[in-house]
Design a protein around this motif. Structure first.
Motif, PDB file in Angstrom:
ATOM      1  N   THR A 275      12.631  -9.828   2.858  1.00 36.58           N
ATOM      2  CA  THR A 275      11.610  -9.768   2.170  1.00 36.58           C
ATOM      3  C   THR A 275      10.386  -8.707   2.794  1.00 36.58           C
ATOM      4  OG1 THR A 275      11.796 -12.200   1.698  1.00 36.58           O
ATOM      5  CG2 THR A 275       9.808 -11.210   1.392  1.00 36.58           C
ATOM      6  N   PHE A 276      10.269  -8.615   3.997  1.00 37.52           N
ATOM      7  CA  PHE A 276       9.427  -7.551   4.476  1.00 37.52           C
ATOM      8  C   PHE A 276       9.986  -6.128   4.239  1.00 37.52           C
ATOM      9  CE2 PHE A 276       8.569  -4.652   8.018  1.00 37.52           C
ATOM     10  CZ  PHE A 276       7.245  -4.572   7.814  1.00 37.52           C
ATOM     11  N   TYR A 277      11.150  -5.751   4.295  1.00 38.24           N
ATOM     12  CA  TYR A 277      11.986  -4.435   4.063  1.00 38.24           C
ATOM     13  C   TYR A 277      11.797  -4.131   2.513  1.00 38.24           C
ATOM     14  CZ  TYR A 277      15.190  -0.803   4.700  1.00 38.24           C
ATOM     15  OH  TYR A 277      15.473   0.383   4.413  1.00 38.24           O
ATOM     16  N   ASP A 278      11.988  -5.011   1.700  1.00 38.71           N
ATOM     17  CA  ASP A 278      12.071  -4.719   0.036  1.00 38.71           C
ATOM     18  C   ASP A 278      10.706  -4.783  -0.461  1.00 38.71           C
ATOM     19  OD1 ASP A 278      14.731  -4.545   0.408  1.00 38.71           O
ATOM     20  OD2 ASP A 278      15.252  -6.652  -0.363  1.00 38.71           O
ATOM     21  N   GLU A 279       9.994  -5.491  -0.021  1.00 35.96           N
ATOM     22  CA  GLU A 279       8.535  -5.851  -0.748  1.00 35.96           C
ATOM     23  C   GLU A 279       7.474  -4.991  -0.095  1.00 35.96           C
ATOM     24  OE1 GLU A 279       7.743  -9.958  -1.450  1.00 35.96           O
ATOM     25  OE2 GLU A 279       9.867 -10.222  -2.584  1.00 35.96           O
ATOM     26  N   HIS A 280       7.530  -4.826   1.419  1.00 35.59           N
ATOM     27  CA  HIS A 280       6.321  -4.083   1.953  1.00 35.59           C
ATOM     28  C   HIS A 280       6.442  -2.952   2.565  1.00 35.59           C
ATOM     29  CE1 HIS A 280       2.156  -4.189   3.543  1.00 35.59           C
ATOM     30  NE2 HIS A 280       2.739  -3.927   4.578  1.00 35.59           N
ATOM     31  N   LEU A 286      11.028   7.179  -1.019  1.00 35.96           N
ATOM     32  CA  LEU A 286      10.459   6.664  -2.097  1.00 35.96           C
ATOM     33  C   LEU A 286       8.919   7.025  -2.204  1.00 35.96           C
ATOM     34  CD1 LEU A 286      11.926   3.028  -2.154  1.00 35.96           C
ATOM     35  CD2 LEU A 286      12.730   5.091  -3.190  1.00 35.96           C
ATOM     36  N   GLY A 287       8.327   7.948  -1.601  1.00 38.08           N
ATOM     37  CA  GLY A 287       7.106   8.397  -1.550  1.00 38.08           C
ATOM     38  C   GLY A 287       6.109   7.351  -1.049  1.00 38.08           C
ATOM     39  N   GLN A 288       6.584   6.666   0.177  1.00 41.69           N
ATOM     40  CA  GLN A 288       5.796   5.321   0.749  1.00 41.69           C
ATOM     41  C   GLN A 288       5.729   4.244   0.133  1.00 41.69           C
ATOM     42  OE1 GLN A 288       5.167   6.150   4.074  1.00 41.69           O
ATOM     43  NE2 GLN A 288       5.763   8.159   3.759  1.00 41.69           N
ATOM     44  N   ALA A 289       6.502   4.280  -1.053  1.00 38.34           N
ATOM     45  CA  ALA A 289       6.712   2.964  -1.783  1.00 38.34           C
ATOM     46  C   ALA A 289       7.830   2.102  -0.947  1.00 38.34           C
ATOM     47  CB  ALA A 289       6.679   3.078  -3.357  1.00 38.34           C
ATOM     48  N   ALA A 290       7.622   0.764  -1.679  1.00 36.26           N
ATOM     49  CA  ALA A 290       8.766  -0.220  -1.196  1.00 36.26           C
ATOM     50  C   ALA A 290       9.748  -0.372  -2.089  1.00 36.26           C
ATOM     51  CB  ALA A 290       8.088  -1.621  -0.875  1.00 36.26           C
ATOM     52  N   PRO A 291      10.951  -0.610  -1.859  1.00 34.36           N
ATOM     53  CA  PRO A 291      12.039  -0.983  -3.031  1.00 34.36           C
ATOM     54  C   PRO A 291      11.647  -1.762  -4.249  1.00 34.36           C
ATOM     55  CG  PRO A 291      13.238  -0.840  -0.809  1.00 34.36           C
ATOM     56  CD  PRO A 291      11.473  -0.929  -0.553  1.00 34.36           C
TER      57      PRO A 291
END
Length: 327
Positions: A275-280, A286-291
């Motif tokens: 959850t932490f890896y995909d959402e935060h 990704l330009g500092q975005a999360a998946p």
């Protein structure tokens, strides 16, 4: 140059005299395959065994007997005990023979060292299935290198990350990690296909290595879902570099900072990290975005920047940190 016989150094001249007296001429090879050639040619019919010790938190020591199939690299943890006697070792051999069933017909050799716990009764269990027992040379663990490497992997990836409390805990920890069978992998593949369908994934290829646990049934399952399986080169982990990088990230940011108690605890920790890896967690690619989370809008008003408040949320007792704007 000195050689060693039973731990005692002897000179080259002494070796020459012994060979001459026995009528053996010096030769680089006296006939028959080398040990490496034997292991390679008979890999599908070889199973090796050895003992591994585990130190508990109360300073007691327990022992596990492990078996490794050379052809498939499949590991079998036969049992764990604080008192590995000869009769106990024989019983583990009987349990393994029952587990193998008709598969034992494909095995021809058992490699083991000269430990006194391997009694004649132990050898007789395998002899009954026409499996020849081959003893390694004294004080030469490298002649059973595959089994030694498996034990080393077990230590680095499991035992060195756990505090084992008791014999039962050791048995549970080894059982949870030592049997990733082909059937278990196929079931995980089915779960993955359902998750991809629910998420509307557009994936077309699956990249994997050549591990024997990825069977034809696993590949057929993904082919039915429209995924083409691509196997990487032999011993070339960089061909699957994104996956390897994720594993290293998981180790550095999670596993190296957490004491895992059992399988349930491990699953809970992995769910939190997923959850932490995909959402935060920000990703540079990704330009500092999360998946699963786009970047927030840029705040370009100075007055709002001065009143900006950041709130931190801890996961897994502070192992992971999430930062966001306070409401």
């Amino acid at each position: 140059m000195n050689s060693f016989v039973w731990g005692r150094p002897i000179g080259a001249t002494t070796v020459w005299e012994i060979l001459t007296a026995a009528g053996i001429d010096p030769a680089p090879r006296r006939g028959g395959p080398t040990w490496r050639e034997f292991l390679t040619a008979q890999a599908e019919g070889i199973i090796a065994c050895d003992f591994v010790h585990i130190d508990l938190v109360d300073l007691r020591r327990v022992y596990a007997v492990v078996f490794l199939e050379h052809g498939t690299r499949r590991l079998h943890i036969a049992g764990v005990t604080a008192h590995p006697t000869g009769p106990w070792t024989v019983q583990q051999a009987r349990n393994l023979a029952v587990e193998f069933g008709v598969r034992a017909d494909s095995l021809r050799f058992l490699l083991r060292d000269r430990d006194a716990k391997y009694t004649e009764s132990f050898d007789a269990v395998f002899a009954a299935d026409d499996i020849e027992v081959v003893r390694t040379a004294p004080r030469a663990p490298r002649t059973n290198a595959h089994c030694e490497r498996g034990i080393g992997t077990l230590r680095r990836e499991v035992l060195d990350h756990l505090l084992i409390c008791s014999e039962a805990h050791a048995r549970q920890a080894l059982d949870a990690t030592a049997h990733p069978t082909a059937e278990w992998i196929v079931q995980l593949g089915r779960n993955l296909v359902m998750d991809l369908e629910d998420a509307g994934s557009r994936a077309r290829f699956l990249i994997r290595d050549r591990d024997a646990k990825f069977t034809a049934a696993f590949d057929a399952l993904l082919a039915d879902a429209g995924l083409k399986v691509i196997t990487t080169g032999i011993w070339i982990p960089r061909m699957n570099s994104l996956m390897e990088r994720w594993i290293q990230t998981c180790r550095r940011e999670l596993l190296d900072r957490t004491l895992i108690w059992n399988q349930c605890h491990l699953l809970h920790v992995f769910v939190e990290f997923e959850t932490f890896y995909d959402e935060h967690r920000p990703h540079r690619a990704l330009g500092q975005a999360a998946p699963l989370r786009p970047l927030p809008e840029v705040i370009d008003i100075p007055a709002r920047r001065r009143r900006l408040r950041i709130r931190r949320r801890d996961r897994l007792g502070g192992t992971l940190h999430e930062y966001g704007h306070a409401a």
